[in-house]
Scaffold this motif. Structure first.
Motif, PDB file in Angstrom:
ATOM      1  N   ARG A 124      20.419  49.299  53.070  1.00  9.05           N
ATOM      2  CA  ARG A 124      20.377  48.505  51.843  1.00  9.05           C
ATOM      3  C   ARG A 124      20.118  49.391  50.607  1.00  9.05           C
ATOM      4  O   ARG A 124      20.761  49.249  49.579  1.00  9.05           O
ATOM      5  CB  ARG A 124      19.293  47.441  51.945  1.00  9.05           C
ATOM      6  CG  ARG A 124      19.126  46.595  50.702  1.00  9.05           C
ATOM      7  CD  ARG A 124      17.948  45.638  50.814  1.00  9.05           C
ATOM      8  NE  ARG A 124      17.926  44.910  52.061  1.00  9.05           N
ATOM      9  CZ  ARG A 124      18.521  43.734  52.272  1.00  9.05           C
ATOM     10  NH1 ARG A 124      19.182  43.167  51.294  1.00  9.05           N
ATOM     11  NH2 ARG A 124      18.430  43.143  53.445  1.00  9.05           N
ATOM     12  N   TYR A 169      10.661  49.073  46.996  1.00  8.87           N
ATOM     13  CA  TYR A 169      11.344  47.926  47.591  1.00  8.87           C
ATOM     14  C   TYR A 169      10.321  47.139  48.394  1.00  8.87           C
ATOM     15  O   TYR A 169       9.743  47.664  49.341  1.00  8.87           O
ATOM     16  CB  TYR A 169      12.478  48.423  48.498  1.00  8.87           C
ATOM     17  CG  TYR A 169      13.101  47.352  49.353  1.00  8.87           C
ATOM     18  CD1 TYR A 169      13.971  46.423  48.809  1.00  8.87           C
ATOM     19  CD2 TYR A 169      12.822  47.272  50.714  1.00  8.87           C
ATOM     20  CE1 TYR A 169      14.545  45.438  49.598  1.00  8.87           C
ATOM     21  CE2 TYR A 169      13.399  46.289  51.505  1.00  8.87           C
ATOM     22  CZ  TYR A 169      14.261  45.376  50.939  1.00  8.87           C
ATOM     23  OH  TYR A 169      14.826  44.405  51.719  1.00  8.87           O
ATOM     24  N   MET A 215      10.302  47.759  63.159  1.00 11.88           N
ATOM     25  CA  MET A 215      10.169  46.710  62.144  1.00 11.88           C
ATOM     26  C   MET A 215       9.057  47.080  61.166  1.00 11.88           C
ATOM     27  O   MET A 215       7.933  47.381  61.571  1.00 11.88           O
ATOM     28  CB  MET A 215       9.840  45.362  62.781  1.00 11.88           C
ATOM     29  CG  MET A 215      10.972  44.749  63.563  1.00 11.88           C
ATOM     30  SD  MET A 215      12.313  44.147  62.535  1.00 11.88           S
ATOM     31  CE  MET A 215      11.586  42.732  61.768  1.00 11.88           C
ATOM     32  N   ALA A 262       6.202  42.638  56.685  1.00 12.17           N
ATOM     33  CA  ALA A 262       6.478  41.969  55.417  1.00 12.17           C
ATOM     34  C   ALA A 262       5.484  42.412  54.352  1.00 12.17           C
ATOM     35  O   ALA A 262       4.341  42.762  54.656  1.00 12.17           O
ATOM     36  CB  ALA A 262       6.402  40.457  55.597  1.00 12.17           C
ATOM     37  N   VAL A 313       9.318  44.677  51.204  1.00 17.29           N
ATOM     38  CA  VAL A 313       9.922  44.165  52.428  1.00 17.29           C
ATOM     39  C   VAL A 313       9.761  42.646  52.442  1.00 17.29           C
ATOM     40  O   VAL A 313       8.667  42.133  52.210  1.00 17.29           O
ATOM     41  CB  VAL A 313       9.265  44.810  53.668  1.00 17.29           C
ATOM     42  CG1 VAL A 313       9.839  44.232  54.948  1.00 17.29           C
ATOM     43  CG2 VAL A 313       9.448  46.317  53.628  1.00 17.29           C
ATOM     44  N   PRO A 314      10.850  41.910  52.699  1.00 22.71           N
ATOM     45  CA  PRO A 314      10.782  40.443  52.639  1.00 22.71           C
ATOM     46  C   PRO A 314       9.979  39.840  53.791  1.00 22.71           C
ATOM     47  O   PRO A 314       9.662  40.508  54.775  1.00 22.71           O
ATOM     48  CB  PRO A 314      12.250  40.022  52.728  1.00 22.71           C
ATOM     49  CG  PRO A 314      12.952  41.151  53.383  1.00 22.71           C
ATOM     50  CD  PRO A 314      12.194  42.384  53.013  1.00 22.71           C
ATOM     51  N   ARG A 351      17.889  49.128  58.541  1.00 23.86           N
ATOM     52  CA  ARG A 351      18.515  48.182  57.602  1.00 23.86           C
ATOM     53  C   ARG A 351      18.019  48.402  56.177  1.00 23.86           C
ATOM     54  O   ARG A 351      18.766  48.232  55.223  1.00 23.86           O
ATOM     55  CB  ARG A 351      18.273  46.755  58.056  1.00 23.86           C
ATOM     56  CG  ARG A 351      19.020  46.462  59.336  1.00 23.86           C
ATOM     57  CD  ARG A 351      19.053  45.026  59.662  1.00 23.86           C
ATOM     58  NE  ARG A 351      19.835  44.838  60.881  1.00 23.86           N
ATOM     59  CZ  ARG A 351      19.909  43.711  61.524  1.00 23.86           C
ATOM     60  NH1 ARG A 351      19.267  42.652  61.071  1.00 23.86           N
ATOM     61  NH2 ARG A 351      20.629  43.614  62.611  1.00 23.86           N
ATOM     62  N   ILE A 352      16.759  48.786  56.045  1.00 25.94           N
ATOM     63  CA  ILE A 352      16.238  49.118  54.718  1.00 25.94           C
ATOM     64  C   ILE A 352      16.973  50.341  54.180  1.00 25.94           C
ATOM     65  O   ILE A 352      17.386  50.371  53.017  1.00 25.94           O
ATOM     66  CB  ILE A 352      14.718  49.366  54.773  1.00 25.94           C
ATOM     67  CG1 ILE A 352      13.983  48.074  55.136  1.00 25.94           C
ATOM     68  CG2 ILE A 352      14.205  49.934  53.454  1.00 25.94           C
ATOM     69  CD1 ILE A 352      12.514  48.254  55.423  1.00 25.94           C
ATOM     70  N   GLU A 372      22.538  54.252  57.074  1.00 24.58           N
ATOM     71  CA  GLU A 372      21.355  54.508  57.889  1.00 24.58           C
ATOM     72  C   GLU A 372      21.486  55.840  58.617  1.00 24.58           C
ATOM     73  O   GLU A 372      20.632  56.205  59.408  1.00 24.58           O
ATOM     74  CB  GLU A 372      21.119  53.357  58.879  1.00 24.58           C
ATOM     75  CG  GLU A 372      22.165  53.216  59.935  1.00 24.58           C
ATOM     76  CD  GLU A 372      23.390  52.414  59.494  1.00 24.58           C
ATOM     77  OE1 GLU A 372      24.251  52.179  60.346  1.00 24.58           O
ATOM     78  OE2 GLU A 372      23.512  52.042  58.323  1.00 24.58           O
ATOM     79  N   GLY A 407       9.511  40.678  57.804  1.00 20.73           N
ATOM     80  CA  GLY A 407       9.714  42.092  58.083  1.00 20.73           C
ATOM     81  C   GLY A 407      11.178  42.465  58.123  1.00 20.73           C
ATOM     82  O   GLY A 407      12.055  41.607  58.040  1.00 20.73           O
ATOM     83  N   GLU A 408      11.445  43.750  58.234  1.00 15.48           N
ATOM     84  CA  GLU A 408      12.825  44.251  58.250  1.00 15.48           C
ATOM     85  C   GLU A 408      12.860  45.580  58.976  1.00 15.48           C
ATOM     86  O   GLU A 408      11.912  46.361  58.898  1.00 15.48           O
ATOM     87  CB  GLU A 408      13.326  44.407  56.813  1.00 15.48           C
ATOM     88  CG  GLU A 408      14.802  44.654  56.700  1.00 15.48           C
ATOM     89  CD  GLU A 408      15.284  44.566  55.256  1.00 15.48           C
ATOM     90  OE1 GLU A 408      16.500  44.680  55.062  1.00 15.48           O
ATOM     91  OE2 GLU A 408      14.480  44.397  54.336  1.00 15.48           O
ATOM     92  N   ARG A 409      13.943  45.838  59.693  1.00 21.95           N
ATOM     93  CA  ARG A 409      14.078  47.106  60.417  1.00 21.95           C
ATOM     94  C   ARG A 409      14.281  48.243  59.431  1.00 21.95           C
ATOM     95  O   ARG A 409      14.946  48.100  58.414  1.00 21.95           O
ATOM     96  CB  ARG A 409      15.260  47.048  61.382  1.00 21.95           C
ATOM     97  CG  ARG A 409      14.960  46.246  62.602  1.00 21.95           C
ATOM     98  CD  ARG A 409      16.002  46.326  63.688  1.00 21.95           C
ATOM     99  NE  ARG A 409      17.166  47.096  63.395  1.00 21.95           N
ATOM    100  CZ  ARG A 409      18.388  46.786  63.834  1.00 21.95           C
ATOM    101  NH1 ARG A 409      18.575  45.733  64.594  1.00 21.95           N
ATOM    102  NH2 ARG A 409      19.409  47.540  63.535  1.00 21.95           N
TER     103      ARG A 409
END
Length: 73
Positions: free
Chosen positions: A18, A3, A46, A49, A5-6, A14-15, A23, A9-11
């Protein structure tokens, strides 16, 4: 499966939600184990990205407690 990461960034939680639908139940820990060095590159949970996150090859969620006792019971 990986995957990306967009942008922005992303926590990590949350990843996990998803990719693994929750979680909780050890999913965040499983992601960290499947991606050595990921924890060191994170800032305040975080993930930067463009980081490629690998899903664990085999993962069995921890079973949820069927009954719990409240402190006032």
């Amino acid at each position: 499966m990986t995957y990306p990461v967009p942008l922005g960034g992303e926590r990590i939680d949350r990843i996990a939600r998803r990719l693994m639908q929750t979680e909780n139940r050890g999913t965040v820990e499983a992601l960290l184990e499947a991606n050595p060095g990921l924890a060191a590159m994170m800032t305040a949970a975080m993930v930067p990205a463009e980081t490629l996150i690998r899903l664990p090859a085999t993962f069995t969620p921890k079973t949820a407690a069927k009954r719990f006792v409240l402190a006032w019971e």
